[in-house]
Motif scaffolding. Structure first.
Motif, PDB file in Angstrom:
ATOM      1  N   UNK A  69     -25.913   6.998   1.708  1.00 30.47           N
ATOM      2  CA  UNK A  69     -26.577   6.719   2.979  1.00 30.47           C
ATOM      3  C   UNK A  69     -26.695   7.945   3.876  1.00 30.47           C
ATOM      4  N   UNK A  70     -26.178   9.092   3.410  1.00 31.79           N
ATOM      5  CA  UNK A  70     -26.172  10.289   4.243  1.00 31.79           C
ATOM      6  C   UNK A  70     -26.112  11.533   3.364  1.00 31.79           C
ATOM      7  N   UNK A  71     -26.558  12.652   3.905  1.00 31.33           N
ATOM      8  CA  UNK A  71     -26.409  13.919   3.191  1.00 31.33           C
ATOM      9  C   UNK A  71     -24.940  14.312   3.059  1.00 31.33           C
ATOM     10  N   UNK A  72     -24.077  13.755   3.901  1.00 29.01           N
ATOM     11  CA  UNK A  72     -22.639  14.035   3.811  1.00 29.01           C
ATOM     12  C   UNK A  72     -22.050  13.521   2.500  1.00 29.01           C
ATOM     13  N   UNK A  73     -22.680  12.541   1.868  1.00 26.00           N
ATOM     14  CA  UNK A  73     -22.213  12.049   0.563  1.00 26.00           C
ATOM     15  C   UNK A  73     -22.212  13.185  -0.457  1.00 26.00           C
ATOM     16  N   UNK A  74     -23.233  14.030  -0.387  1.00 28.98           N
ATOM     17  CA  UNK A  74     -23.332  15.167  -1.300  1.00 28.98           C
ATOM     18  C   UNK A  74     -22.171  16.134  -1.086  1.00 28.98           C
ATOM     19  N   UNK A  75     -21.869  16.435   0.164  1.00 31.39           N
ATOM     20  CA  UNK A  75     -20.790  17.370   0.482  1.00 31.39           C
ATOM     21  C   UNK A  75     -19.452  16.828  -0.021  1.00 31.39           C
ATOM     22  N   UNK A  76     -19.171  15.570   0.280  1.00 33.59           N
ATOM     23  CA  UNK A  76     -17.908  14.963  -0.163  1.00 33.59           C
ATOM     24  C   UNK A  76     -17.883  14.891  -1.692  1.00 33.59           C
ATOM     25  N   UNK A  77     -19.010  14.589  -2.300  1.00 27.65           N
ATOM     26  CA  UNK A  77     -19.087  14.519  -3.762  1.00 27.65           C
ATOM     27  C   UNK A  77     -18.818  15.861  -4.425  1.00 27.65           C
ATOM     28  N   UNK A  78     -19.373  16.924  -3.888  1.00 25.28           N
ATOM     29  CA  UNK A  78     -19.138  18.270  -4.433  1.00 25.28           C
ATOM     30  C   UNK A  78     -17.665  18.640  -4.276  1.00 25.28           C
ATOM     31  N   UNK A  79     -17.064  18.331  -3.123  1.00 28.62           N
ATOM     32  CA  UNK A  79     -15.637  18.607  -2.929  1.00 28.62           C
ATOM     33  C   UNK A  79     -14.785  17.805  -3.912  1.00 28.62           C
ATOM     34  N   UNK A  80     -15.126  16.532  -4.105  1.00 30.02           N
ATOM     35  CA  UNK A  80     -14.364  15.685  -5.025  1.00 30.02           C
ATOM     36  C   UNK A  80     -14.484  16.197  -6.458  1.00 30.02           C
ATOM     37  N   UNK A  81     -15.690  16.565  -6.857  1.00 34.38           N
ATOM     38  CA  UNK A  81     -15.906  17.103  -8.201  1.00 34.38           C
ATOM     39  C   UNK A  81     -15.051  18.339  -8.421  1.00 34.38           C
ATOM     40  N   UNK A  82     -15.030  19.222  -7.455  1.00 31.03           N
ATOM     41  CA  UNK A  82     -14.238  20.436  -7.558  1.00 31.03           C
ATOM     42  C   UNK A  82     -12.740  20.126  -7.535  1.00 31.03           C
ATOM     43  N   UNK A  83     -12.325  19.213  -6.661  1.00 31.80           N
ATOM     44  CA  UNK A  83     -10.907  18.848  -6.557  1.00 31.80           C
ATOM     45  C   UNK A  83     -10.383  18.269  -7.871  1.00 31.80           C
ATOM     46  N   UNK A  84     -11.243  17.551  -8.579  1.00 32.03           N
ATOM     47  CA  UNK A  84     -10.859  16.964  -9.865  1.00 32.03           C
ATOM     48  C   UNK A  84     -11.009  17.953 -11.020  1.00 32.03           C
ATOM     49  N   UNK A  85     -11.619  19.109 -10.748  1.00 35.62           N
ATOM     50  CA  UNK A  85     -11.810  20.114 -11.784  1.00 35.62           C
ATOM     51  C   UNK A  85     -12.838  19.712 -12.832  1.00 35.62           C
ATOM     52  N   UNK A  86     -13.852  18.963 -12.400  1.00 32.96           N
ATOM     53  CA  UNK A  86     -14.859  18.449 -13.324  1.00 32.96           C
ATOM     54  C   UNK A  86     -16.147  19.269 -13.252  1.00 32.96           C
TER      55      UNK A  86
END
Length: 188
Positions: free
Chosen positions: A38-55
């Protein structure tokens, strides 16, 4: 743990987010669907989560996002532009990407837009079915600042039946703009 992974974990924690996942080891190939978008912030949180998980997870976006300097950034982050006017060829093209790579994961927002939708798009489903890979679901719960990642779901080929499983996972999850989230009550 790599430095970027540590930084991403730290930033997510500072922002108040946590990740809940039942499966710790993911397969070499899969489709990940993330909602509500619902927001461009989803992308930012998603990129951080992807990196945090090392994926290493690729994503797709409308081709207009990949023009100019943003295009360079999005490609470096694992992005692939999509010409949304050619949906059938697009699904086949993504299936070929899965066939050409030993390791390949793709994240898609099943709503296809940040606006409120009444039904999910099915491209992700047919990509996973054609590539013979599982689907993982990631619910971005902005109300509780939790990203919930499902166990693998293998599509059966019966979208109407499988849709129930997908919709149930996301039902009631508030997005950044709750009124826009798929399956979230408008008056919530």
């Amino acid at each position: 743990m790599k430095r970027g992974q540590q930084l991403s974990r730290y930033l997510l924690q500072r922002l108040g987010w946590r990740i809940e996942q039942e499966v710790q080891v993911l397969p070499q190939k899969y489709v990940l669907i993330a909602a509500p978008h619902t927001s461009n912030w989803d992308f930012v949180i998603g990129i951080l989560a992807r990196s945090a998980l090392g994926l290493s997870i690729n994503f797709v976006g409308k081709d207009s996002l990949f023009r100019g300097p943003w295009g360079i950034l999005f490609r470096r982050l694992g992005g692939h532009p999509v010409d949304r006017s050619r949906s059938s060829r697009y699904v086949d093209g993504v299936v070929r990407l899965f066939e050409q790579h030993e390791h390949f994961a793709l994240c898609i927002a099943p709503e296809g837009t940040r606006k409120r939708v009444e039904r999910l798009r099915t491209g992700f489903y047919y990509m996973a079915l054609g590539a013979k890979v599982p689907i993982f679901m990631a619910a971005f719960d902005w109300g509780h600042k939790v990203i919930r990642i499902s166990p693998p779901f293998w599509p059966t080929g019966d979208w109407e039946q499988d849709r129930e499983v997908v919709e149930a996972f996301f039902r009631g999850v508030p997005g950044f703009h709750p009124e826009l989230g798929y399956g979230y009550p408008v008056n919530a």
